[in-house]
Design a protein around this motif. Structure first.
Motif, PDB file in Angstrom:
ATOM      1  N   PHE A 171      19.493 -17.717  30.252  1.00  0.00           N
ATOM      2  CA  PHE A 171      18.219 -17.757  30.769  1.00  0.00           C
ATOM      3  C   PHE A 171      17.506 -19.248  30.836  1.00  0.00           C
ATOM      4  O   PHE A 171      16.504 -19.405  31.585  1.00  0.00           O
TER       5      PHE A 171
ATOM      6  N   ARG B  28      13.159 -13.511  34.930  1.00  0.00           N
ATOM      7  CA  ARG B  28      13.390 -12.546  33.913  1.00  0.00           C
ATOM      8  C   ARG B  28      14.895 -11.906  34.466  1.00  0.00           C
ATOM      9  O   ARG B  28      15.334 -11.898  35.584  1.00  0.00           O
TER      10      ARG B  28
ATOM     11  N   SER C 115      19.868 -14.472  32.441  1.00  0.00           N
ATOM     12  CA  SER C 115      21.108 -15.023  31.847  1.00  0.00           C
ATOM     13  C   SER C 115      22.294 -14.421  32.685  1.00  0.00           C
ATOM     14  O   SER C 115      23.421 -15.393  32.666  1.00  0.00           O
ATOM     15  N   ASP C 116      21.876 -13.587  33.538  1.00  0.00           N
ATOM     16  CA  ASP C 116      23.021 -13.242  34.746  1.00  0.00           C
ATOM     17  C   ASP C 116      23.608 -14.664  35.420  1.00  0.00           C
ATOM     18  O   ASP C 116      24.554 -14.959  35.787  1.00  0.00           O
TER      19      ASP C 116
ATOM     20  N   LYS D 262      12.104  -5.482  23.402  1.00  0.00           N
ATOM     21  CA  LYS D 262      12.970  -6.498  23.869  1.00  0.00           C
ATOM     22  C   LYS D 262      12.273  -7.842  23.093  1.00  0.00           C
ATOM     23  O   LYS D 262      11.109  -8.158  23.232  1.00  0.00           O
TER      24      LYS D 262
ATOM     25  N   SER E 193      22.495 -12.987  26.124  1.00  0.00           N
ATOM     26  CA  SER E 193      21.182 -12.889  26.286  1.00  0.00           C
ATOM     27  C   SER E 193      20.345 -12.725  25.019  1.00  0.00           C
ATOM     28  O   SER E 193      20.960 -12.823  24.143  1.00  0.00           O
ATOM     29  N   ALA E 194      19.105 -12.475  24.921  1.00  0.00           N
ATOM     30  CA  ALA E 194      18.427 -12.371  23.762  1.00  0.00           C
ATOM     31  C   ALA E 194      18.603 -10.841  23.484  1.00  0.00           C
ATOM     32  O   ALA E 194      18.839  -9.994  24.289  1.00  0.00           O
TER      33      ALA E 194
END
Ligand code: ASP
Length: 443
Positions: free
Chosen positions: A174, A188, A191-192, A52, A41-42
Motif C-alpha cells: 500500500f 485504496r 497492496s495488490d 477495516k 494488507s492491513a
C-alpha cells in the motif's frame, strides 16, 4: 539459495483480520518453501459490519486534524493489533515503540497517507516476526515521484538489489516514500500493486494473490446465482472485466507483472484447496463449452448524440467535439458513430456540473441539426478470447438480450474481437446479464 521458483504472495485484509487468520496465512506460506516474499494488507473486517483498520486510521487522522479527541479510536486500533499479537503468543510490548511513534507523529500534524500506511506497516511487522522472515519497510524500497506518481524505475532498481540479499522477507503493501522521504500511499486496495511490484523485482515465477473469494467469477454473484469461477483469464480480458466493475484485484495491479510476463493466481485463504483463477499473458486454454470468459456491467452512463447532415465529410468535426470535452477534463468511454451522427458515451457523474455549458459550446462549435443528452445508460461487456474463433457469438448475445425483452441502444465490438459491449437502459442490466449468462453458461 537459487531463486528459480520464487513466488511472491500477497494477503488481503480479511486474510489478516485476526490471529486465527494469521495462523491460516502462516500455514499457507510455510507449506511451500518457494513462497519467499510476502506482502500483507492491513487487518480487514472480521465479520460483516466490522471496521477495516485502514478506515479507522483515516478517521483517526481526520479527528487529529480537526483537533478532536481521538484517544478512544486510537485505543480501539491498538486493541485490534494487541488481539492479534496475543493470539499469536507474541510479546505484548512488541508494538509499543511503533504506537508511541504514531502518536507523536499525530501530534505533529502528520499526513493522512502516513497514518493510513501504518495499517500495513504494523501488520507487516507482526507477520515477519511470526514467520521468522526479514522485515523490509516499504518506504525504503517503493518510491513515488515528487508529483505523487509511482516511480517505477527507481523502485525496480532498488527493490531488485535489496531482494537479492534477502532469502525470505515481508514487505508491507500500500505505501512507499517520495523524494522528501514522506510516506505516500497508492489508491485504496493498493497492496495488490505492491505485490505485483515485488513479484516483478524478485523475478518471481508466480504472483499469488490471496483473498476471501476463490478467484474471479463469470458474472456478478449479486446478479447471477452461483456463477461459475473463471479458471484461466488473460491480462487483457481481466482488464476489460475489471474496468467494467469486476473487482477482486486492483485495476493497476496487472501492469508490473504484465511487463515481466509473470502469471497471477487468485486464491482463497479460507479455502486454499479451491482451484482459483490463473491470470496469464497468453493461453491456448479455451473452455470450448462456454466461449465467453465473463460478463460485467456498469451503470450510470450518459450519451451525448450530435446529428448534422454531411458530418461524414466535415474535416475535424470529431476533434472539435472531443476537444470541448477535453477542455473540461472529461474522459469518454465509447464513440459509436453513424454517417451523420456521432455519440459520445461518458460516465454521468462527470457531466453533472457542465451539462449546459457543454451543450452550448458544442452547439456553437459544430452547429448541429440536433443535439441531445440521454442518461440512465448501462454498459454491459461480454468478454472472451474464445469469441474470435467462434461464429455466431454476437448473434447469440443479441438474441439472448432480445429474448429477455431488453432493447439495445448501442453496440460496440472492440476491434480485437475480445469483447462485445452493449448499451442498455440501466434498469435492465440485471435482466440482460442473466439472459446472456443463461445463453452461454446455462441456467
Ligand atoms: N489497506 C488498504 C485499503 O484498505 C490497502 C489494501 O488493503 O490493499 O485500501
Amino acid at each position: 539459495m537459487k531463486k528459480d521458483h520464487v513466488k511472491t504472495v500477497k494477503f488481503g485484509g480479511s486474510s489478516l483480520a485476526n490471529a486465527e487468520q494469521f495462523k491460516k496465512v502462516a500455514e499457507i506460506i510455510k507449506s511451500d518453501p518457494n513462497r519467499a516474499y510476502v506482502v500483507p494488507s492491513a487487518p480487514g473486517k472480521r465479520f460483516k459490519g466490522d471496521d477495516k483498520v485502514t478506515d479507522m486510521l483515516y478517521s483517526l487522522h481526520g479527528k487529529a486534524e480537526n483537533g478532536e479527541d481521538y484517544s478512544e479510536l486510537f485505543a480501539q486500533i491498538r486493541k485490534r493489533y494487541d488481539e492479534i499479537i496475543e493470539g499469536l503468543g507474541m510479546m505484548r510490548d512488541f508494538l509499543d515503540e511503533d504506537f508511541a511513534q504514531i502518536e507523536a507523529e499525530l501530534k505533529n500534524g502528520t499526513s493522512a497517507d502516513y497514518v493510513a500506511s501504518r495499517g500495513e506497516y504494523l501488520n507487516g511487522k507482526i507477520l515477519s516476526e511470526y514467520l521468522g522472515f526479514d522485515f523490509i519497510d516499504a518506504k525504503d524500497v517503493i518510491f513515488f515521484k515528487k508529483d505523487g506518481s509511482f516511480d517505477e524505475y527507481k523502485t525496480n532498481a532498488v527493490l531488485k538489489g535489496v531482494l537479492k540479499t534477502r532469502e525470505k522477507a515481508v514487505i508491507p503493501g500500500f505505501y512507499g516514500s517520495d523524494p522528501d522521504d514522506r510516506i505516500v500511499t497508492f489508491s485504496r486496495g493498493g497492496s495488490d500493486i505492491t505485490g505485483s511490484i515485488v513479484a516483478r523485482a524478485s523475478d518471481s515465477e508466480l504472483y499469488e494473490n490471496w483473498t476471501d473469494v476463490s478467484g474471479f467469477l463469470m458474472a456478478d454473484p449479486r446478479i447471477v446465482d452461483d456463477p461459475k469461477p473463471i479458471k484461466v483469464i488473460t491480462y487483457r480480458e481481466l482488464r476489460e472485466l475489471s474496468y467494467m466493475g469486476a473487482t477482486v484485484l486492483h485495476e493497476e495491479a496487472i501492469f508490473p507483472v504484465r511487463v515481466a510476463g509473470i502469471p497471477v493466481m487468485i486464491k482463497n485463504t479460507n479455502d486454499p484447496n479451491a482451484e482459483g483463477t490463473l491470470i496469464v499473458a497468453k493461453t491456448d486454454y479455451i473452455d470450448t463449452k462456454n466461449v465467453i470468459t465473463g460478463i460485467a456491467g456498469k451503470k450510470n452512463f450518459s450519451v451525448i448524440t450530435i446529428e448534422k447532415d454531411l458530418m461524414n465529410s466535415a474535416v475535424g468535426f470529431g476533434a472539435e467535439v472531443l476537444g470541448i470535452l477535453a477542455k473540461h477534463g472529461l474522459v469518454f468511454e465509447h464513440l459509436p458513430s453513424g454517417i451523420d451522427t456521432m455519440s459520445v458515451i461518458l460516465s454521468s457523474h462527470q457531466l453533472e456540473n457542465y451539462r449546459d455549458e457543454i451543450v452550448n459550446e458544442l452547439c456553437k462549435a459544430t452547429e448541429p441539426d440536433c443535439i441531445s443528452i440521454e442518461d440512465g445508460l448501462a454498459l454491459l461487456a461480454v468478454v472472451g478470447r474464445g469469441m474470435v474463433r467462434e461464429r455466431g457469438t454476437a448473434a447469440r448475445v443479441f438474441g439472448a438480450i432480445a429474448k429477455a425483452g431488453v432493447n439495445i441502444k448501442m453496440i460496440d465490438q472492440g476491434s480485437s474481437e475480445l469483447n462485445i459491449i452493449v448499451g442498455i437502459d440501466e434498469n435492465e442490466l440485471e435482466k440482460a446479464t442473466r439472459a446472456i449468462y443463461a445463453e452461454f453458461i446455462g441456467e
